[in-house]
Design a protein around this motif. Sequence first.
Motif, PDB file in Angstrom:
ATOM      1  N   UNK A  77     -54.550  27.623 -35.998  1.00  0.00           N
ATOM      2  CA  UNK A  77     -53.699  27.945 -34.859  1.00  0.00           C
ATOM      3  C   UNK A  77     -53.936  29.364 -34.339  1.00  0.00           C
ATOM      4  N   UNK A  78     -54.622  30.206 -35.136  1.00  0.00           N
ATOM      5  CA  UNK A  78     -54.886  31.592 -34.744  1.00  0.00           C
ATOM      6  C   UNK A  78     -56.170  32.083 -35.420  1.00  0.00           C
ATOM      7  N   UNK A  79     -57.289  31.666 -34.882  1.00  0.00           N
ATOM      8  CA  UNK A  79     -58.598  31.979 -35.474  1.00  0.00           C
ATOM      9  C   UNK A  79     -59.076  33.341 -34.979  1.00  0.00           C
ATOM     10  N   UNK A  80     -59.464  34.195 -35.905  1.00  0.00           N
ATOM     11  CA  UNK A  80     -59.998  35.524 -35.594  1.00  0.00           C
ATOM     12  C   UNK A  80     -61.521  35.461 -35.663  1.00  0.00           C
ATOM     13  N   UNK A  81     -62.187  35.950 -34.624  1.00  0.00           N
ATOM     14  CA  UNK A  81     -63.646  35.997 -34.583  1.00  0.00           C
ATOM     15  C   UNK A  81     -64.047  37.451 -34.369  1.00  0.00           C
ATOM     16  N   UNK A  82     -64.794  37.999 -35.326  1.00  0.00           N
ATOM     17  CA  UNK A  82     -65.253  39.386 -35.238  1.00  0.00           C
ATOM     18  C   UNK A  82     -66.734  39.431 -35.563  1.00  0.00           C
ATOM     19  N   UNK A  83     -67.455  40.362 -34.909  1.00  0.00           N
ATOM     20  CA  UNK A  83     -68.849  40.512 -35.263  1.00  0.00           C
ATOM     21  C   UNK A  83     -69.669  41.206 -34.198  1.00  0.00           C
ATOM     22  N   UNK A  84     -70.970  41.125 -34.381  1.00  0.00           N
ATOM     23  CA  UNK A  84     -71.928  41.807 -33.530  1.00  0.00           C
ATOM     24  C   UNK A  84     -72.988  40.841 -33.023  1.00  0.00           C
ATOM     25  N   UNK A  85     -73.629  41.221 -31.924  1.00  0.00           N
ATOM     26  CA  UNK A  85     -74.676  40.414 -31.316  1.00  0.00           C
ATOM     27  C   UNK A  85     -75.470  41.300 -30.352  1.00  0.00           C
TER      28      UNK A  85
END
Length: 186
Positions: free
Chosen positions: A135-143
Motif C-alpha cells: 500500500x506504500x512502496x518506497x523506491x530509492x536509487x540511482x540511474x
Amino acid sequence: RVVFHRLVQRLEGEIKKFEDVEGNLTQGVSFKNMELTNLAGFPEGTVLKIQKLDVFFDSFDIKKITVAIENGRLSLPRSEPIVVTGNYANQSLSLNVFSKTVDVRDVLVFSDNEAVRRVSGSVSDIDLYVTGPLEEVHVQGDFKVDKITKSDFSLSESQGSLAVILRSPHGLGQDVTPDGYIVFKN
C-alpha cells in the motif's frame, strides 16, 4: 507442481521451463530454474526467468506468506534483463532491482497516460531498492539517463537519483499515487 501451475495460470502466463520443485505446503516450497512467458499486461516477447523462488506459508492466510526470489531476470523486448533479488515478508517488500540498460518504451507501456507512453530513450546503470508494504512502496536509487526525448524535450547523459513513494490503498497496481522526487545531475 499443481499449485504452481495454477498460480501461473492466474498470472495468465505460460511455463516454458521448470526444472525442480522441493518441499511441501506446510514447510515451504522451492522452485528452481523456471521460465515464464506471455505474462498478462507485459509487452509481447517478455520472458521472466527465476533461478530460485522460495515460498513459505505461516498459515493459509495469504497475508502471512513469505516469498524470496533469487536472481529473477525480467527480459523485456528492447531492454537488457532487469534483475530482481529479495523478498516479500511480513506484508512488506525488500527488493534490489538493477539493470545495465532499459528502453523506456518497455516500461512506460504500463502507464495509463498516453503522453507518457510517447516518451522514448534509454536509461542505464539502474540500481534501485524497493521496500515497504504494497500500500506504500518506497523506491530509492540511482540511474543514468542515456537519452530521453518527447516532442521538443530532450535529456541526455545525466546522472539521476530518486526517492519515490507509490501509495495505493488497494495494493500496488491499483490507483497508484506517486510522491517524492527525481533529481538529475550533470
